[in-house]
Design an enzyme around this catalytic site. Sequence first.
Site, PDB file in Angstrom:
ATOM      1  N   ASP A  36     -66.813  46.620   4.033  1.00  0.00           N
ATOM      2  CA  ASP A  36     -66.688  47.860   3.261  1.00  0.00           C
ATOM      3  C   ASP A  36     -66.409  47.502   1.814  1.00  0.00           C
ATOM      4  O   ASP A  36     -65.748  46.494   1.521  1.00  0.00           O
ATOM      5  CB  ASP A  36     -65.554  48.732   3.791  1.00  0.00           C
ATOM      6  CG  ASP A  36     -65.883  49.358   5.141  1.00  0.00           C
ATOM      7  OD1 ASP A  36     -67.076  49.493   5.451  1.00  0.00           O
ATOM      8  OD2 ASP A  36     -64.949  49.705   5.885  1.00  0.00           O
TER       9      ASP A  36
ATOM     10  N   ASP B 173     -71.864  53.844   6.443  1.00  0.00           N
ATOM     11  CA  ASP B 173     -70.994  55.008   6.670  1.00  0.00           C
ATOM     12  C   ASP B 173     -71.549  56.233   5.963  1.00  0.00           C
ATOM     13  O   ASP B 173     -71.544  57.345   6.515  1.00  0.00           O
ATOM     14  CB  ASP B 173     -69.571  54.719   6.166  1.00  0.00           C
ATOM     15  CG  ASP B 173     -68.903  53.582   6.915  1.00  0.00           C
ATOM     16  OD1 ASP B 173     -69.251  53.350   8.081  1.00  0.00           O
ATOM     17  OD2 ASP B 173     -68.034  52.921   6.319  1.00  0.00           O
TER      18      ASP B 173
END
Length: 211
Positions: free
Chosen positions: A170, A184
Site C-alpha cells: 500500500d 483497493d
Amino acid sequence: MAEAERIIGTPDTPDDGGERAAAAGTPAGPDASGPSGAGGPETPAQRRTGRGRRIAVLFAVAAFAYALDLISKLLVVAKLEHHEPIQVIGDLLELHAIRNPGAAFGFGAAFTVIFTLIAAAVIVVIIRLARKLYSFPWAIALGLLLGGALGNLTDRVFRAPGVFEGEVVDFISPKGFAVFNLADSAIVCGGILIVLLSFRGLDPDGTVHKD
C-alpha cells in the site's frame, strides 16, 4: 458461488431471456431491438456477438486495472520502500510505502489467509458469470472488481512472508485515512458502480426494472 450465479446470472437461451424481459416490462437488453431496430427479437448469433463484446470489455478493464496496480507496486517497492514519504499535496496526500497483511485499507490483519481465499473466490465467480453478461456498465464494474482482486491476490501469493500469507503493498496515504493502493481503489469504484446500477434497476443481463 451457486447463489451468486443465481443472483447475477442470466439464462443462456434468448427465448427465456425474452420471457424474463417481458415479465419486467422491458427489453431483454440494450440490443434487444434486433437488426432492424423495430423491436424484433435478437437472433442467437447477434446475442452471442453482443455477449462477446461485453466479455471483452470486462477483461480489458480488468487487465488495465491489474496492470496499473502491478506497475505501481513495482515502482513503489523499487523507489519508495524504506524511504521517507513523498508529499504530493502538502500533508493532505503522501506516497508512503507500507506492507499490509490485512484486507483493503488495513482492516483484519489477523485474517490474511481468509482474505486471500475470499479474493480467489471472487475472481472465480466473476469469471464464471462472464459468459452470462449482457450489460456494458456491469462489464466495467465487474472488470474493476476482477482487476483489483487479482492485483491484491498477486501480492498474497508472491510476496513475503509466504504463499497465501503475503503482505499487500500500500502506498496512497491521504491525511486522516488508511493507506491503500490502486487495487483497493478499483475494488471500491467497482462496488460503487454496482450499487448505482442496482439503484437504477439495471441487471447484469441488460434488463431494466422500473418498479
